[in-house]
Design a protein around this motif. Structure first.
Motif, PDB file in Angstrom:
ATOM      1  N   GLN A  33       0.860  -1.183   0.000  1.00 18.82           N
ATOM      2  CA  GLN A  33       0.000   0.000   0.000  1.00 18.82           C
ATOM      3  C   GLN A  33       0.896   1.232   0.000  1.00 18.82           C
ATOM      4  O   GLN A  33       2.002   1.196   0.531  1.00 18.82           O
ATOM      5  CB  GLN A  33      -0.912  -0.002   1.223  1.00 18.82           C
ATOM      6  CG  GLN A  33      -2.069   0.967   1.128  1.00 18.82           C
ATOM      7  CD  GLN A  33      -3.123   0.675   2.191  1.00 18.82           C
ATOM      8  OE1 GLN A  33      -3.497  -0.468   2.398  1.00 18.82           O
ATOM      9  NE2 GLN A  33      -3.591   1.711   2.852  1.00 18.82           N
ATOM     10  N   LYS A  34       0.398   2.337  -0.597  1.00 21.12           N
ATOM     11  CA  LYS A  34       1.206   3.554  -0.698  1.00 21.12           C
ATOM     12  C   LYS A  34       0.288   4.768  -0.678  1.00 21.12           C
ATOM     13  O   LYS A  34      -0.823   4.723  -1.201  1.00 21.12           O
ATOM     14  CB  LYS A  34       2.006   3.529  -2.007  1.00 21.12           C
ATOM     15  CG  LYS A  34       2.913   4.720  -2.218  1.00 21.12           C
ATOM     16  CD  LYS A  34       3.718   4.547  -3.498  1.00 21.12           C
ATOM     17  CE  LYS A  34       4.654   5.732  -3.702  1.00 21.12           C
ATOM     18  NZ  LYS A  34       5.538   5.530  -4.860  1.00 21.12           N
ATOM     19  N   THR A  35       0.767   5.861  -0.063  1.00 20.10           N
ATOM     20  CA  THR A  35       0.068   7.144  -0.112  1.00 20.10           C
ATOM     21  C   THR A  35       1.116   8.250  -0.126  1.00 20.10           C
ATOM     22  O   THR A  35       2.242   8.059   0.330  1.00 20.10           O
ATOM     23  CB  THR A  35      -0.920   7.318   1.061  1.00 20.10           C
ATOM     24  OG1 THR A  35      -1.741   8.461   0.802  1.00 20.10           O
ATOM     25  CG2 THR A  35      -0.215   7.474   2.393  1.00 20.10           C
ATOM     26  N   SER A  45      -3.905   3.281   6.996  1.00 19.79           N
ATOM     27  CA  SER A  45      -4.335   2.072   7.684  1.00 19.79           C
ATOM     28  C   SER A  45      -4.199   0.936   6.698  1.00 19.79           C
ATOM     29  O   SER A  45      -4.705   1.025   5.575  1.00 19.79           O
ATOM     30  CB  SER A  45      -5.783   2.180   8.155  1.00 19.79           C
ATOM     31  OG  SER A  45      -5.902   3.156   9.160  1.00 19.79           O
ATOM     32  N   VAL A  46      -3.524  -0.118   7.117  1.00 21.84           N
ATOM     33  CA  VAL A  46      -3.267  -1.254   6.237  1.00 21.84           C
ATOM     34  C   VAL A  46      -4.012  -2.473   6.759  1.00 21.84           C
ATOM     35  O   VAL A  46      -3.986  -2.762   7.954  1.00 21.84           O
ATOM     36  CB  VAL A  46      -1.751  -1.574   6.173  1.00 21.84           C
ATOM     37  CG1 VAL A  46      -1.480  -2.834   5.377  1.00 21.84           C
ATOM     38  CG2 VAL A  46      -0.985  -0.400   5.606  1.00 21.84           C
ATOM     39  N   GLN A  47      -4.664  -3.168   5.846  1.00 19.32           N
ATOM     40  CA  GLN A  47      -5.267  -4.467   6.122  1.00 19.32           C
ATOM     41  C   GLN A  47      -5.160  -5.263   4.826  1.00 19.32           C
ATOM     42  O   GLN A  47      -5.984  -5.111   3.920  1.00 19.32           O
ATOM     43  CB  GLN A  47      -6.713  -4.345   6.576  1.00 19.32           C
ATOM     44  CG  GLN A  47      -7.328  -5.685   6.937  1.00 19.32           C
ATOM     45  CD  GLN A  47      -8.719  -5.553   7.517  1.00 19.32           C
ATOM     46  OE1 GLN A  47      -9.187  -4.474   7.835  1.00 19.32           O
ATOM     47  NE2 GLN A  47      -9.378  -6.676   7.669  1.00 19.32           N
ATOM     48  N   THR A  71      -3.639 -12.027   7.345  1.00 20.78           N
ATOM     49  CA  THR A  71      -3.994 -10.632   7.131  1.00 20.78           C
ATOM     50  C   THR A  71      -3.175  -9.803   8.112  1.00 20.78           C
ATOM     51  O   THR A  71      -3.265  -9.998   9.317  1.00 20.78           O
ATOM     52  CB  THR A  71      -5.495 -10.383   7.363  1.00 20.78           C
ATOM     53  OG1 THR A  71      -6.218 -11.145   6.406  1.00 20.78           O
ATOM     54  CG2 THR A  71      -5.837  -8.905   7.202  1.00 20.78           C
ATOM     55  N   VAL A  72      -2.349  -8.910   7.552  1.00 25.04           N
ATOM     56  CA  VAL A  72      -1.544  -8.020   8.396  1.00 25.04           C
ATOM     57  C   VAL A  72      -2.271  -6.683   8.468  1.00 25.04           C
ATOM     58  O   VAL A  72      -2.768  -6.175   7.463  1.00 25.04           O
ATOM     59  CB  VAL A  72      -0.096  -7.867   7.869  1.00 25.04           C
ATOM     60  CG1 VAL A  72       0.652  -9.178   7.983  1.00 25.04           C
ATOM     61  CG2 VAL A  72      -0.051  -7.365   6.441  1.00 25.04           C
ATOM     62  N   VAL A 101       3.969 -11.266   9.810  1.00 28.58           N
ATOM     63  CA  VAL A 101       3.637 -10.986  11.212  1.00 28.58           C
ATOM     64  C   VAL A 101       3.303  -9.514  11.479  1.00 28.58           C
ATOM     65  O   VAL A 101       2.963  -9.158  12.597  1.00 28.58           O
ATOM     66  CB  VAL A 101       4.769 -11.428  12.175  1.00 28.58           C
ATOM     67  CG1 VAL A 101       4.950 -12.930  12.161  1.00 28.58           C
ATOM     68  CG2 VAL A 101       6.075 -10.715  11.859  1.00 28.58           C
ATOM     69  N   GLY A 102       3.392  -8.650  10.482  1.00 30.14           N
ATOM     70  CA  GLY A 102       3.131  -7.239  10.716  1.00 30.14           C
ATOM     71  C   GLY A 102       3.394  -6.408   9.482  1.00 30.14           C
ATOM     72  O   GLY A 102       3.408  -6.918   8.363  1.00 30.14           O
TER      73      GLY A 102
END
Length: 169
Positions: A66-68, A79-81, A112-113, A160-161
């Motif tokens: 993900q990127k912003t 927020s990442v999921q 799912t991290v 794990v994260g």
């Protein structure tokens, strides 16, 4: 944070990078999403088994999940999921079931991290946040079930994260 950004450099061909001063590492928030029947996969009648399992620490993956970005003055939030699969490799032929049995968790599962971060971007700067999966890294030996001799090696990356690289330009 420094105003100069260098893209994460992979360590050899592993697809991993070591966190830098631009990286915020957040362990936790990894939830297994592949259902289990309460048992690990059992190895087939393979002639190879996992021995010498060793935890080798944590590394960030090199695939952006993900990127912003945005111009300051602002606070970027993310927020990442995301679902991330366990990755594994071996130098000799071995089944996923045998690796799972030797590792103590199923190497065919997805996790799912989830995590979040905020990053202040000063006026006149352009800020970026990139998210990468954080992995627990394991190594193992492959040994013959006939005579116990080592015939190869392997590695497993368990999500794990999240690692967040964030910088201003």
């Amino acid at each position: 944070m420094a105003d100069h950004h260098a893209a994460p450099a992979a360590t050899s061909d592993s697809g991993l990078f070591t966190p830098t001063a631009h990286t915020v590492v957040k362990r936790g928030g990894a939830v297994e999403v592949t259902p289990t029947a309460g048992k690990l996969m059992q190895p087939r009648a393979d002639w190879v088994k996992v021995t010498g399992r060793s935890y080798q620490g944590q590394q960030c993956g090199t695939n952006v999940i993900q990127k912003t970005s945005g111009a300051g003055k602002t606070t970027l939030t993310m927020s990442v999921q995301k679902s991330v699969a366990v990755k594994w490799s071996a130098t000799a032929s071995i089944s996923a079931g045998a690796v799972s049995a030797g590792m103590g968790f199923d190497v065919t599962h997805t996790y799912t991290v989830t995590d979040q971060t905020a990053f202040d971007v000063p006026k006149g700067k352009f800020g970026t946040i990139e998210a990468y999966p954080l992995y627990d890294v394991y190594g193992f030996n492959e040994s013959s079930i006939v005579d116990g001799k080592k015939i190869g090696t392997g590695s497993v990356l368990k999500p794990v994260g999240v690692c967040f690289n964030q910088w201003n330009e």
